[in-house]
Design a protein around this motif. Sequence first.
Motif, PDB file in Angstrom:
ATOM      1  N   GLN A  96      10.158  15.875  -4.620  1.00  0.00           N
ATOM      2  CA  GLN A  96       9.391  14.672  -4.896  1.00  0.00           C
ATOM      3  C   GLN A  96       8.270  14.510  -3.875  1.00  0.00           C
ATOM      4  OE1 GLN A  96      11.999  11.284  -5.143  1.00  0.00           O
ATOM      5  NE2 GLN A  96      13.133  12.081  -6.885  1.00  0.00           N
ATOM      6  N   PHE A 139       9.496   4.822  -8.271  1.00  0.00           N
ATOM      7  CA  PHE A 139      10.588   4.951  -7.300  1.00  0.00           C
ATOM      8  C   PHE A 139      10.679   3.685  -6.461  1.00  0.00           C
ATOM      9  CE2 PHE A 139      12.797   6.543  -3.549  1.00  0.00           C
ATOM     10  CZ  PHE A 139      13.747   7.400  -4.110  1.00  0.00           C
ATOM     11  N   ASN A 140      11.905   3.145  -6.334  1.00  0.00           N
ATOM     12  CA  ASN A 140      12.173   1.972  -5.509  1.00  0.00           C
ATOM     13  C   ASN A 140      12.391   2.440  -4.072  1.00  0.00           C
ATOM     14  OD1 ASN A 140      13.460  -0.172  -4.102  1.00  0.00           O
ATOM     15  ND2 ASN A 140      14.258  -1.025  -6.008  1.00  0.00           N
ATOM     16  N   THR A 141      11.459   2.093  -3.183  1.00  0.00           N
ATOM     17  CA  THR A 141      11.560   2.569  -1.801  1.00  0.00           C
ATOM     18  C   THR A 141      12.596   1.800  -0.995  1.00  0.00           C
ATOM     19  OG1 THR A 141       9.789   1.090  -1.061  1.00  0.00           O
ATOM     20  CG2 THR A 141       9.146   3.275  -1.856  1.00  0.00           C
ATOM     21  N   THR A 142      13.054   0.662  -1.505  1.00  0.00           N
ATOM     22  CA  THR A 142      14.061  -0.133  -0.804  1.00  0.00           C
ATOM     23  C   THR A 142      15.457   0.416  -1.049  1.00  0.00           C
ATOM     24  OG1 THR A 142      12.688  -2.125  -0.983  1.00  0.00           O
ATOM     25  CG2 THR A 142      15.034  -2.447  -0.507  1.00  0.00           C
ATOM     26  N   THR A 143      15.745   0.770  -2.300  1.00  0.00           N
ATOM     27  CA  THR A 143      17.074   1.269  -2.652  1.00  0.00           C
ATOM     28  C   THR A 143      17.129   2.791  -2.737  1.00  0.00           C
ATOM     29  OG1 THR A 143      16.618   1.130  -5.027  1.00  0.00           O
ATOM     30  CG2 THR A 143      17.541  -0.825  -3.957  1.00  0.00           C
ATOM     31  N   ASN A 144      15.975   3.460  -2.583  1.00  0.00           N
ATOM     32  CA  ASN A 144      15.896   4.923  -2.713  1.00  0.00           C
ATOM     33  C   ASN A 144      16.436   5.397  -4.060  1.00  0.00           C
ATOM     34  OD1 ASN A 144      14.648   5.615  -0.251  1.00  0.00           O
ATOM     35  ND2 ASN A 144      16.595   5.459   0.836  1.00  0.00           N
ATOM     36  N   TYR A 190       7.544  -0.423  -4.567  1.00  0.00           N
ATOM     37  CA  TYR A 190       7.707   0.698  -5.486  1.00  0.00           C
ATOM     38  C   TYR A 190       6.518   1.641  -5.320  1.00  0.00           C
ATOM     39  CZ  TYR A 190      11.372  -1.945  -7.869  1.00  0.00           C
ATOM     40  OH  TYR A 190      12.527  -2.633  -8.166  1.00  0.00           O
ATOM     41  N   ARG A 193       6.105   8.916  -7.640  1.00  0.00           N
ATOM     42  CA  ARG A 193       6.411  10.220  -7.073  1.00  0.00           C
ATOM     43  C   ARG A 193       6.238  11.292  -8.141  1.00  0.00           C
ATOM     44  NH1 ARG A 193      11.390   9.613  -2.719  1.00  0.00           N
ATOM     45  NH2 ARG A 193      10.464   7.887  -1.529  1.00  0.00           N
TER      46      ARG A 193
END
Length: 229
Positions: A96, A139-144, A190, A193
């Motif tokens: 990614q 892609f949610n960068t908080t929850t990966n 968000y 990727r």
Amino acid sequence: MAGACGRTYRIDPKLDPATCNGLTQTASGLLAPRTQVAGIAPGGAVSTERSVDVDVTPPAAGACPESWQVGARLTPVFGTRNAGQADLRTSALGQQVVLPNSQVLLPEPGVYRLTAHLFGIATWNFTGRHIASISALWFNTTTNAFVPGSPRWVLLHDAPGTVNPETGLKSIGGNAVCEGFVTITAPTSYEIRALRGTGDAGTQANANLQHYLTGGIPQQGIFWQKVSD
């Protein structure tokens, strides 16, 4: 009031004791509560804040009857931006890679729609079979975690081919709209990727296929909009 023989009588009002009766008796007299109407500002899921502005215009002083004007405006938060270009040439197959400047911060609780218009291109400089592909996702960068339903093929090309004799290159491009709905309870970031692939595992193909993904040319863009509290 004056009574017989000069006597004075006091007659107290009789109030209905029902709890819904807004009239009360005080030491200085009867009291009828007055209603004040206030608007509601946008911004939260469970509070006095909503994605709808409620506007209230009070009556003029001394007006009779007192007429209040109440209106509502839909005011969801939203945003847009142009992303940069991701160079996937040196990334491992399936790795990614973040699309530059694709990050968006959703500022308040609620349900949002995420949209990304993307363009990808792959070029190669060898004659023979190739499998070129680019996929992208939110892609949610908080929850990966990726946003379910958002992954898309941007391009997928599988064919034998010869290079352009004048330029020494062959290329293929593709477009995709990457979308998804998300529900958040706090500000959340968000991003887009990308992943590349060749599929044939050939050393020559892996070394010479060059992949790019962009969301920043005039026909492309990143969008987000709150659709519900």
